[in-house]
Write an enzyme that holds these catalytic residues in place. Sequence first.
Site, PDB file in Angstrom:
ATOM      1  CD  GLU A 136      -5.382  -5.883  -4.444  1.00 48.64           C
ATOM      2  OE1 GLU A 136      -4.778  -6.689  -5.155  1.00 48.64           O
ATOM      3  OE2 GLU A 136      -4.815  -5.041  -3.719  1.00 48.64           O
ATOM      4  CD  GLU A 145      -3.778  -1.212  -5.360  1.00 44.75           C
ATOM      5  OE1 GLU A 145      -4.523  -0.653  -6.207  1.00 44.75           O
ATOM      6  OE2 GLU A 145      -4.203  -2.080  -4.569  1.00 44.75           O
TER       7      GLU A 145
END
Length: 710
Positions: free
Chosen positions: A135, A155
């Site tokens: 990210e 995640e």
Amino acid sequence: MAALIPFNDGGRRQAETNGMNPPDPDRPASIDCTHVGPVAVITFSHPPVNALSVGAGVIDALADSIGAAIADPAVGALVVMAAGDLFSAGADIADFGASANKLDRMRALTSDLIEAAHKPIVMALHGMALGGGLEFALSGHYRICAPGTKLGLPEVTLGLLPGAGGTQRLPRLIGVEAALQMMLSGTPLDASKALALGLIDRVATGDFRAEAAAWAKELVAAGPKRACDRLPAGDPAPAIDQARRGLDARSLSQAPAFIIDCVEAACTRPFAEGLALEKRLFESLIDSEASLGLRHVFFGRREVARIPGPKTSAAGVIHSVAVIGGGLMGTGIAIALLNSELKVTLIEPRAEALDKAVATIRKTIQRDVDKGRLSAAAAAHRIDSLFPSATLEACAAADLIIEAVYESMDVKRQVFVELDRIASPAAILASNTSTLDLDVIAACTRRPERVVGLHFFSPANIMKLLEIVRGRRTDPGVLAASMAFSKAIGKVGVVSGACDGFIGNRMFEEYLRQAYFLLEEGALPAQIDGALENWGMAMGPLKVMDLAGQDIGWSIRKRRAIEQPGRPYSTIPDQLCEMGRFGQKTGAGFYLYPDGRTAREDPQISALILAHSAKLGITRRAVADAQIVDRCVLALVNEGARIVEEGIAYRAVDVDMVSVFGYGFPAARGGPMFYAARMGFANVVRRIEEFAAGRNGWAWVPAALLRSNP
Ligand code: HSC
């Protein structure tokens, strides 16, 4: 007395103050900035995996360094890269305690500083860029990768969603369908696939660091290119609908559903609103039971590899393995080893059984080729690494010998006497026994210190758990080598002391005992299995026994009836066995298996259970699903605590990892001891005392360790 520590992250979480994971002096974070002409090259380092930690100062150091380079009039473009073997494994998972605005600081770095910068910023990735690491890279304007780099957002496997802008930037870069696939599976892509999808702009052909700097120089004139300025391409509705339909209604984690909500927002709302939703949902997941459980498992599976006691360097490396016994277990173990590129000698004296084992191994490897998981060349290499033999002498040169013969002390004794004669003095002699006394087996040899238990779980090529059983005289070097071996073959190795059933089967026995008693009291098989499966167990206990073979449980119960006459079982499963209903393999057990696999309720079994209750004079009652769960799961908890108390398991986390990786305990509940800690040990004891006052209350003596933990 040992403590039932609920969290196991090497003690780091406990050391948190103000929600900050303090810097680890053994793993210092650092940052370096050099200049190549107009390009500032910023390299960060935070061993071992470059976790983007707020507490260890990585985020602040990156913000300072990048901020200074942006402000420097001599700098025309920036390159951000990492030292070590990989770019970054993501946000620091041990840093997720109390909030302390960590997410805001990450957002300030990615959105406000990097993405908003007026100078082009190139992210240069290598090794792996995962989670918050990817990210962070997505907030940069351009991305270049070293060949073979893996890029992923795992995640979801921690019960989380990408919380640093990933749910908003990824669909804008690679489209809704591919973004959902990446975030819902958590599976990384390799650089070439990432390039094809538009996740990265370039794959380097030579030195990626030098290429990144040269490219950044060219980009000075082009200026920044921002993911947030685009909209996801195409009509997102079909992919979003399909993803929603694919959600598992029984999932304990809300992360998959929230990921879809965020991706939908990326398509329908302004970027800032999407980010706000992502933040709100991420923060709600951070404190969710499922994420706490999954994070406990993340650290727990690493923690169990650390064997307490003096470090030993005498581990030795295992190159060649002999497996003795060509039955179901021996065959599965051989496949697991071949899959890990080891040379395997498979020894089975009965020609027909050996042929069958070799045929099964070949078929299993070929199936991987047919499914596209393995190349033909790699399959041929695996088959060439198998050396079938009918004589024990063939194991003479092996570094490790794993006995997987019939579960009988007499048979095992004979094998170990022979092994002692044949095996090289440096070899490790391992037994795959699931219940027998390892010390008795070791005593058949003149080298009990070289004997260890390696308890694989069936099917051994699939199941992750390996119980490593230390006998009274097992050498610490043999234990360390066994642990290293377990890692090399991709298993979660957990050390257990020697006792009947070791950690896992000992706990499972108490769990089953309660399931059978509940049948007598009022429940039927489908209700017991359904209640526990809805709670998250991979398979209900009665179905597990139908799969494993009811005859196995029967023979253990017969032995225990002699050894432990004061601890009876319900005789219901014995009655099944007397009818020849051994489970799936005979087409009938607690259930019928018309197609050999799918369980169908059988009225004959319901009638048998009702008649059995009547014979015992029991008035059957309605048993609530919640009570089934309480009785069975707390039986696991109580026996697990006793196992820690007796020192059979080193720590509570060992019990948890055995349950999760070997017995289908839901990872999102962390394991029985973690679950008990979340429930509160005092509440657990109170519940156990209630059971102790009921029918068959003798089975419920609370472990002292449960009482001694608050
Ligand atoms: C995430 O990124 C959330 C973001 O979306 C939102 C961020 C919001 C902002 C939040 C602000 C805080 N953290 O596995 P290994 C340790 S969630 C901490 O044995 P390998 C590991 O415990 C994260 N520690 O090595 C071990 O420590 P030990 C998403 C981490 O080579 C040591 O590093 N990312 C860590 O077999 C070596 O690890 C993931 O889920 C981390 N992120 O495998 C990736 N990662 O020595 C998780 C590792 O004390 N990591 N450690 O035992 C992995 O999958 C594997 O570690 C690798 C390496 C495949 C990277």
